[in-house]
Motif scaffolding. Structure first.
Motif, short mmCIF file in Angstrom:
data_model
loop_
_atom_site.label_atom_id
_atom_site.label_comp_id
_atom_site.label_asym_id
_atom_site.label_seq_id
_atom_site.Cartn_x
_atom_site.Cartn_y
_atom_site.Cartn_z
N ASN A 135 0.83 -1.22 0.00
CA ASN A 135 0.00 0.00 0.00
C ASN A 135 0.86 1.26 0.00
OD1 ASN A 135 0.93 -0.32 2.64
ND2 ASN A 135 -0.97 0.45 3.57
N ASP A 136 1.93 1.23 -0.78
CA ASP A 136 2.83 2.37 -0.87
C ASP A 136 2.19 3.46 -1.74
OD1 ASP A 136 4.93 4.15 -1.21
OD2 ASP A 136 6.41 2.61 -1.67
N PRO A 137 2.00 4.67 -1.20
CA PRO A 137 1.41 5.73 -2.01
C PRO A 137 2.32 6.21 -3.14
CG PRO A 137 2.12 6.61 0.11
CD PRO A 137 2.28 5.11 0.18
N LEU A 138 3.60 5.83 -3.11
CA LEU A 138 4.54 6.28 -4.14
C LEU A 138 4.85 5.22 -5.19
CD1 LEU A 138 4.85 8.52 -1.99
CD2 LEU A 138 7.25 8.63 -2.61
N ALA A 139 4.26 4.03 -5.04
CA ALA A 139 4.50 2.99 -6.04
C ALA A 139 3.56 1.81 -5.81
CB ALA A 139 5.95 2.51 -5.99
N ARG A 140 2.86 1.42 -6.86
CA ARG A 140 2.03 0.23 -6.77
C ARG A 140 2.92 -1.01 -6.69
NH1 ARG A 140 -0.25 1.97 -11.41
NH2 ARG A 140 -0.03 -0.12 -12.34
N TYR A 141 2.48 -2.02 -5.95
CA TYR A 141 3.27 -3.24 -5.76
C TYR A 141 3.66 -3.87 -7.09
CZ TYR A 141 4.72 -7.80 -4.06
OH TYR A 141 5.45 -8.93 -3.80
N GLU A 142 2.70 -3.93 -8.03
CA GLU A 142 2.96 -4.57 -9.32
C GLU A 142 4.07 -3.84 -10.09
OE1 GLU A 142 -0.02 -3.55 -8.22
OE2 GLU A 142 -0.80 -5.54 -7.63
N ARG A 143 4.13 -2.53 -9.94
CA ARG A 143 5.17 -1.75 -10.62
C ARG A 143 6.54 -2.03 -9.99
NH1 ARG A 143 4.40 1.28 -15.15
NH2 ARG A 143 5.84 2.83 -14.31
N GLY A 159 4.14 -6.62 2.93
CA GLY A 159 2.76 -6.41 3.34
C GLY A 159 2.41 -4.93 3.28
N GLU A 160 1.47 -4.51 4.07
CA GLU A 160 1.00 -3.12 4.05
C GLU A 160 1.80 -2.28 5.03
OE1 GLU A 160 -3.26 -3.06 4.53
OE2 GLU A 160 -3.59 -3.94 2.55
N VAL A 161 2.88 -1.69 4.55
CA VAL A 161 3.76 -0.87 5.40
C VAL A 161 3.84 0.57 4.88
CG1 VAL A 161 5.11 -2.85 6.18
CG2 VAL A 161 5.84 -1.60 4.13
N GLY A 162 2.89 0.97 4.03
CA GLY A 162 2.93 2.32 3.49
C GLY A 162 4.22 2.56 2.72
N HIS A 163 4.84 3.71 2.95
CA HIS A 163 6.10 4.02 2.27
C HIS A 163 7.31 3.73 3.17
CE1 HIS A 163 8.53 5.55 -0.91
NE2 HIS A 163 8.97 6.58 -0.24
N SER A 168 4.41 6.52 7.93
CA SER A 168 3.75 5.21 7.90
C SER A 168 3.97 4.43 9.19
CB SER A 168 4.29 4.39 6.72
OG SER A 168 4.11 5.06 5.50
N GLY A 169 4.61 5.06 10.19
CA GLY A 169 4.81 4.41 11.48
C GLY A 169 6.18 3.78 11.68
N PHE A 170 7.12 4.05 10.80
CA PHE A 170 8.51 3.57 10.92
C PHE A 170 9.39 4.79 11.01
CE2 PHE A 170 6.07 0.48 8.59
CZ PHE A 170 6.51 -0.74 9.02
N GLY A 171 10.08 5.04 12.03
CA GLY A 171 10.69 4.44 13.16
C GLY A 171 11.69 3.34 12.80
N GLU A 172 11.84 2.58 13.82
CA GLU A 172 12.71 1.41 13.72
C GLU A 172 12.14 0.45 12.67
OE1 GLU A 172 15.52 0.77 15.21
OE2 GLU A 172 15.62 2.25 16.83
N TRP A 173 13.03 -0.18 11.94
CA TRP A 173 12.67 -1.25 11.01
C TRP A 173 13.69 -2.37 11.19
CZ3 TRP A 173 14.12 -1.97 5.32
CH2 TRP A 173 13.39 -3.03 4.76
N PRO A 174 13.47 -3.23 12.21
CA PRO A 174 14.46 -4.26 12.55
C PRO A 174 14.76 -5.22 11.40
CG PRO A 174 12.81 -4.03 14.29
CD PRO A 174 12.33 -3.22 13.13
#
Length: 198
Positions: A135-143, A159-163, A168-174
């Protein structure tokens, strides 16, 4: 025994953000460098490519690039020109510059004038992982899937992690450290092929 790689952080066109996972990652890794800030209004792709090369030249030994958004696209432009020994690249949620971006982001005209277009579709001369969002607003998954295939990259569905940014709530990305470890363990003569291209 293979030499230990240095991680090179390549931020997107909005540059360094204190709460961004790349910034937090850089503060925790033992061998890390970050591409120098370019300024948010600077859309000169060549200048960004030169900044990546300048940072890479200062690294003794192999490197692993960790790029986000427009930084991932900058890495694909840089890969056409460099002869540095690259162990791999993590390209997280690359922006789709070949399609109009949401309001508040650079227009296609501005990106074209800045030298970003067309986005390279050449196979990258080193191992790479593309981490894609559903669900990235800057790029569709298929692209992004199509970009990953053209670059010869391993595609990972996040999955659905926005951008994958603070908005998008990141912060840390372990998970980034796991991808870096995977790339670091994939030692191969890919960088030699890269040197022989020129």
């Amino acid at each position: 025994m293979a030499r230990e790689a240095t991680v090179l952080i390549v931020p997107g066109v909005r540059d360094h953000v204190p709460a961004h996972w790349q910034t937090l990652l850089a503060s925790r890794l033992p061998r890390v460098r970050t591409v120098a800030p370019m300024g948010r209004g600077n859309l000169d792709c060549l200048a960004r490519v030169e900044a990546i090369e300048e940072a890479a030249v200062r690294i003794d030994g192999p490197l692993i690039l960790v790029a986000h958004s427009g930084g991932a696209i900058a890495v694909t432009h840089w890969a056409r020109l460099t002869r540095r020994p690259v162990r791999g690249a993590l390209l997280a949620t690359p922006a789709d510059f070949d399609q109009p971006l949401p309001e508040g982001y650079p227009s296609m005209e501005a990106l074209d004038e800045g030298g970003w277009l067309p986005v390279p579709r050449d196979a990258l001369p080193f191992h790479s992982i593309v981490a894609a969002s559903r669900n990235d607003p800057l790029a569709r998954y298929e692209r992004v899937d199509a970009l990953a295939r053209s670059w010869g990259s391993k595609l990972v569905d996040l999955g659905e992690v926005g951008h994958l940014n603070p908005a998008s709530g990141f912060g840390e990305w372990p998970q980034a450290t796991s991808f870096i470890s995977e790339l670091d363990a994939t030692v191969s003569p890919c960088w030699l092929k890269q040197r022989l291209r020129a």
